[in-house]
Scaffold this motif. Structure first.
Motif, PDB file in Angstrom:
ATOM      1  N   HIS A  61      14.765  37.267  -3.765  1.00  0.00           N
ATOM      2  CA  HIS A  61      15.008  38.642  -4.218  1.00  0.00           C
ATOM      3  C   HIS A  61      16.442  38.657  -4.722  1.00  0.00           C
ATOM      4  O   HIS A  61      17.387  38.606  -3.940  1.00  0.00           O
ATOM      5  CB  HIS A  61      14.814  39.598  -3.035  1.00  0.00           C
ATOM      6  CG  HIS A  61      15.100  41.035  -3.333  1.00  0.00           C
ATOM      7  ND1 HIS A  61      16.366  41.540  -3.504  1.00  0.00           N
ATOM      8  CD2 HIS A  61      14.256  42.098  -3.475  1.00  0.00           C
ATOM      9  CE1 HIS A  61      16.306  42.846  -3.718  1.00  0.00           C
ATOM     10  NE2 HIS A  61      15.029  43.213  -3.710  1.00  0.00           N
ATOM     11  N   THR A  62      16.616  38.683  -6.078  1.00  0.00           N
ATOM     12  CA  THR A  62      17.932  38.459  -6.671  1.00  0.00           C
ATOM     13  C   THR A  62      18.271  39.568  -7.655  1.00  0.00           C
ATOM     14  O   THR A  62      17.458  39.908  -8.524  1.00  0.00           O
ATOM     15  CB  THR A  62      17.957  37.101  -7.418  1.00  0.00           C
ATOM     16  OG1 THR A  62      17.470  36.074  -6.553  1.00  0.00           O
ATOM     17  CG2 THR A  62      19.369  36.770  -7.874  1.00  0.00           C
ATOM     18  N   GLU A  70      15.070  40.425  -9.553  1.00  0.00           N
ATOM     19  CA  GLU A  70      14.052  39.415  -9.839  1.00  0.00           C
ATOM     20  C   GLU A  70      13.421  38.976  -8.533  1.00  0.00           C
ATOM     21  O   GLU A  70      14.123  38.723  -7.547  1.00  0.00           O
ATOM     22  CB  GLU A  70      14.688  38.212 -10.527  1.00  0.00           C
ATOM     23  CG  GLU A  70      13.721  37.069 -10.794  1.00  0.00           C
ATOM     24  CD  GLU A  70      14.434  35.821 -11.274  1.00  0.00           C
ATOM     25  OE1 GLU A  70      14.701  35.738 -12.493  1.00  0.00           O
ATOM     26  OE2 GLU A  70      14.732  34.940 -10.436  1.00  0.00           O
ATOM     27  N   LEU A  71      12.088  38.935  -8.506  1.00  0.00           N
ATOM     28  CA  LEU A  71      11.359  38.432  -7.357  1.00  0.00           C
ATOM     29  C   LEU A  71      10.688  37.117  -7.714  1.00  0.00           C
ATOM     30  O   LEU A  71      10.129  36.983  -8.810  1.00  0.00           O
ATOM     31  CB  LEU A  71      10.273  39.411  -6.897  1.00  0.00           C
ATOM     32  CG  LEU A  71      10.674  40.778  -6.372  1.00  0.00           C
ATOM     33  CD1 LEU A  71       9.449  41.479  -5.812  1.00  0.00           C
ATOM     34  CD2 LEU A  71      11.766  40.688  -5.325  1.00  0.00           C
ATOM     35  N   ARG A  72      10.751  36.179  -6.787  1.00  0.00           N
ATOM     36  CA  ARG A  72       9.932  34.972  -6.904  1.00  0.00           C
ATOM     37  C   ARG A  72       8.853  35.065  -5.841  1.00  0.00           C
ATOM     38  O   ARG A  72       9.143  35.311  -4.659  1.00  0.00           O
ATOM     39  CB  ARG A  72      10.754  33.706  -6.732  1.00  0.00           C
ATOM     40  CG  ARG A  72       9.903  32.431  -6.867  1.00  0.00           C
ATOM     41  CD  ARG A  72      10.745  31.169  -6.811  1.00  0.00           C
ATOM     42  NE  ARG A  72       9.910  29.970  -6.756  1.00  0.00           N
ATOM     43  CZ  ARG A  72       9.374  29.362  -7.799  1.00  0.00           C
ATOM     44  NH1 ARG A  72       9.607  29.847  -9.012  1.00  0.00           N
ATOM     45  NH2 ARG A  72       8.637  28.283  -7.656  1.00  0.00           N
ATOM     46  N   LEU A  73       7.594  34.893  -6.263  1.00  0.00           N
ATOM     47  CA  LEU A  73       6.440  35.037  -5.394  1.00  0.00           C
ATOM     48  C   LEU A  73       5.716  33.699  -5.307  1.00  0.00           C
ATOM     49  O   LEU A  73       5.557  33.003  -6.314  1.00  0.00           O
ATOM     50  CB  LEU A  73       5.488  36.105  -5.932  1.00  0.00           C
ATOM     51  CG  LEU A  73       6.128  37.463  -6.250  1.00  0.00           C
ATOM     52  CD1 LEU A  73       5.146  38.352  -6.997  1.00  0.00           C
ATOM     53  CD2 LEU A  73       6.599  38.139  -4.972  1.00  0.00           C
ATOM     54  N   ALA A  74       5.263  33.345  -4.101  1.00  0.00           N
ATOM     55  CA  ALA A  74       4.612  32.059  -3.908  1.00  0.00           C
ATOM     56  C   ALA A  74       3.444  32.195  -2.944  1.00  0.00           C
ATOM     57  O   ALA A  74       3.301  33.213  -2.240  1.00  0.00           O
ATOM     58  CB  ALA A  74       5.623  31.036  -3.374  1.00  0.00           C
ATOM     59  N   ASP A  75       2.610  31.179  -2.923  1.00  0.00           N
ATOM     60  CA  ASP A  75       1.521  31.118  -1.948  1.00  0.00           C
ATOM     61  C   ASP A  75       2.124  30.884  -0.562  1.00  0.00           C
ATOM     62  O   ASP A  75       2.974  29.995  -0.399  1.00  0.00           O
ATOM     63  CB  ASP A  75       0.571  29.981  -2.321  1.00  0.00           C
ATOM     64  CG  ASP A  75      -0.527  29.808  -1.294  1.00  0.00           C
ATOM     65  OD1 ASP A  75      -0.469  28.822  -0.532  1.00  0.00           O
ATOM     66  OD2 ASP A  75      -1.427  30.664  -1.236  1.00  0.00           O
ATOM     67  N   PRO A  76       1.715  31.647   0.454  1.00  0.00           N
ATOM     68  CA  PRO A  76       2.321  31.476   1.782  1.00  0.00           C
ATOM     69  C   PRO A  76       2.155  30.065   2.352  1.00  0.00           C
ATOM     70  O   PRO A  76       2.995  29.611   3.122  1.00  0.00           O
ATOM     71  CB  PRO A  76       1.570  32.501   2.650  1.00  0.00           C
ATOM     72  CG  PRO A  76       1.081  33.528   1.690  1.00  0.00           C
ATOM     73  CD  PRO A  76       0.771  32.784   0.427  1.00  0.00           C
ATOM     74  N   HIS A 134      12.655  47.115  -0.209  1.00  0.00           N
ATOM     75  CA  HIS A 134      11.854  46.602   0.911  1.00  0.00           C
ATOM     76  C   HIS A 134      11.237  45.224   0.709  1.00  0.00           C
ATOM     77  O   HIS A 134      10.879  44.584   1.700  1.00  0.00           O
ATOM     78  CB  HIS A 134      10.730  47.595   1.233  1.00  0.00           C
ATOM     79  CG  HIS A 134      11.219  48.964   1.585  1.00  0.00           C
ATOM     80  ND1 HIS A 134      11.943  49.232   2.733  1.00  0.00           N
ATOM     81  CD2 HIS A 134      11.123  50.144   0.926  1.00  0.00           C
ATOM     82  CE1 HIS A 134      12.255  50.517   2.778  1.00  0.00           C
ATOM     83  NE2 HIS A 134      11.769  51.089   1.689  1.00  0.00           N
ATOM     84  N   LEU A 135      11.090  44.767  -0.526  1.00  0.00           N
ATOM     85  CA  LEU A 135      10.441  43.467  -0.726  1.00  0.00           C
ATOM     86  C   LEU A 135      11.478  42.344  -0.753  1.00  0.00           C
ATOM     87  O   LEU A 135      11.802  41.779  -1.791  1.00  0.00           O
ATOM     88  CB  LEU A 135       9.613  43.473  -2.010  1.00  0.00           C
ATOM     89  CG  LEU A 135       8.329  44.277  -1.967  1.00  0.00           C
ATOM     90  CD1 LEU A 135       7.470  43.980  -3.173  1.00  0.00           C
ATOM     91  CD2 LEU A 135       7.537  44.007  -0.693  1.00  0.00           C
ATOM     92  N   HIS A 136      11.966  42.017   0.410  1.00  0.00           N
ATOM     93  CA  HIS A 136      12.931  40.932   0.559  1.00  0.00           C
ATOM     94  C   HIS A 136      12.203  39.662   0.995  1.00  0.00           C
ATOM     95  O   HIS A 136      11.018  39.705   1.328  1.00  0.00           O
ATOM     96  CB  HIS A 136      14.005  41.339   1.563  1.00  0.00           C
ATOM     97  CG  HIS A 136      14.842  42.499   1.092  1.00  0.00           C
ATOM     98  ND1 HIS A 136      15.782  42.371   0.098  1.00  0.00           N
ATOM     99  CD2 HIS A 136      14.849  43.815   1.459  1.00  0.00           C
ATOM    100  CE1 HIS A 136      16.341  43.539  -0.128  1.00  0.00           C
ATOM    101  NE2 HIS A 136      15.794  44.432   0.685  1.00  0.00           N
TER     102      HIS A 136
END
Length: 361
Positions: A61-62, A70-76, A134-136
């Motif tokens: 979360h940058t 900017e969010l980077r999202l990945a498979d858990p 909230h999306l950290h």
């Protein structure tokens, strides 16, 4: 020769060929089966099952520009993510239940992470504020698999026009244009330099092909002036606020460009609208819908909790049921059957002048 007597074989023998006799017997047995009801059912194509939603975790979360994260999202579990092409969007379901579309702005070759950028809009519907606050890293959310309604056709000559955060779907296209060796240029416009994300990343691809224009330094952009930068016969890919898109559309015919692809950043302007009335429930309050406002905006003035996402009639998030009245459907999602059952997307659909639509709200 007796017609009931088999003809001699190729070698003049009177007995029939055993292989052909057996093949004929099998055909006589199997052919009637082709019309059997059970077989017809077994060969019918089944409709594809909808893909299961993705579970994603925030890994970064940058803050990358003023009011842009900017969010980077990945498979858990660290697995690969479904592939995508430049121009694709991701529909996220946030922890609050809000659904929002965001353009993927990373590299399609990276199968282990999705990247999105979100500008904070304090007076919006709450989605951007939730993401910022909230999306950290560690937060989880669900998403539909990427879908593309703004595909990059990779024409030989291309002009990219980005307005503010509208650069996000164009960034992967620029990367692809550079990889393919196309004749491309990009103009990124915004209020001030510090509000524009990804300037350094774009210039690292080809500094001589990227132009940044800021209102405080260069004045508000003129569509004809922007389009004058297009190579002869170029295709234009444009993403930004509605006024910018409208101006580019008006100026296109007089420009060197010959084609326009665009994605609207925000709600589309109402065209040929007529005033009508909404009633929220059979005995609920009545709300006037002016000719230049959407039914969704009018309803949310009284019911701000109503869900929505795209504002353009293709995602279906804002769907409501019409109890009475005749809607004027303008969406690109509902089937004829869904419309007949009373479904309506109030973000774009309307009614005739003087009509009253009673919604099941």
């Amino acid at each position: 020769m007796d017609l009931d007597t088999p003809p001699p074989d190729l070698y003049g023998r009177s007995r029939p060929d055993r292989f052909l006799r057996r093949l004929t017997a099998f055909s006589d047995w199997y052919t009637p089966k082709l019309g059997a009801p059970g077989l017809r059912r077994s060969t019918r194509r089944r409709p594809p099952r909808p893909a299961a939603p993705l579970t994603l975790t925030v890994t970064a979360h940058t803050l990358i520009a003023a009011d842009v994260v900017e969010l980077r999202l990945a498979d858990p579990a660290g697995g690969q993510l479904p592939p995508w092409q430049p121009g694709a969007r991701l529909l996220l379901t946030l922890p609050s239940g809000r659904e929002r579309h965001y353009s993927l702005c990373g590299d399609p070759a990276d199968r282990y992470g999705y990247r999105i950028a979100v500008r904070r809009i304090p007076g919006g519907g709450g989605g951007s504020v939730e993401i910022h606050d909230h999306l950290h890293p560690g937060a989880r959310l669900t998403a539909r698999r990427p879908r593309n309604g703004f595909a990059f056709c990779a024409e030989p000559a291309v002009l990219f026009l980005a307005g503010g955060i509208g650069v996000t779907p164009l960034l992967p296209m620029v990367r692809e244009a550079e990889r393919l060796g196309l004749d491309w240029r990009l103009v990124h416009t915004g209020r001030t330099a510090d509000t524009l994300p990804y300037t350094a990343e774009l210039r690292s691809l080809a500094a001589d092909r990227v132009e940044v224009r800021c209102d405080d330094r260069d004045g508000p952009p003129d569509a004809a002036d922007l389009l004058a930068r297009a190579p002869g016969g170029a295709a234009v890919y444009c993403c930004g606020p509605a006024p910018m898109l409208a101006a580019v559309q008006r100026a296109l015919d007089a420009s060197p460009a010959r084609a326009l692809h665009f994605e609207r950043f925000g709600a589309a302007p109402v065209l040929d609208g007529r005033p009508f009335t909404l009633r929220l429930g059979v005995d609920g309050p009545e709300l006037p819908v002016p000719a230049d406002r959407s039914a969704l905006d009018a309803a949310r003035a009284l019911r701000p909790d109503l869900p929505y996402s795209c504002h353009q009639g293709f995602c279906g998030t804002c769907e409501v049921r019409v109890l009475s009245g005749t809607p004027e459907h303008r969406d690109r999602r509902l089937t004829t059957e869904r419309r007949a059952a009373g479904a309506m997307l109030p973000c774009v659909s309307r009614a005739a002048e003087g009509e009253t639509l009673v919604l099941d709200l």
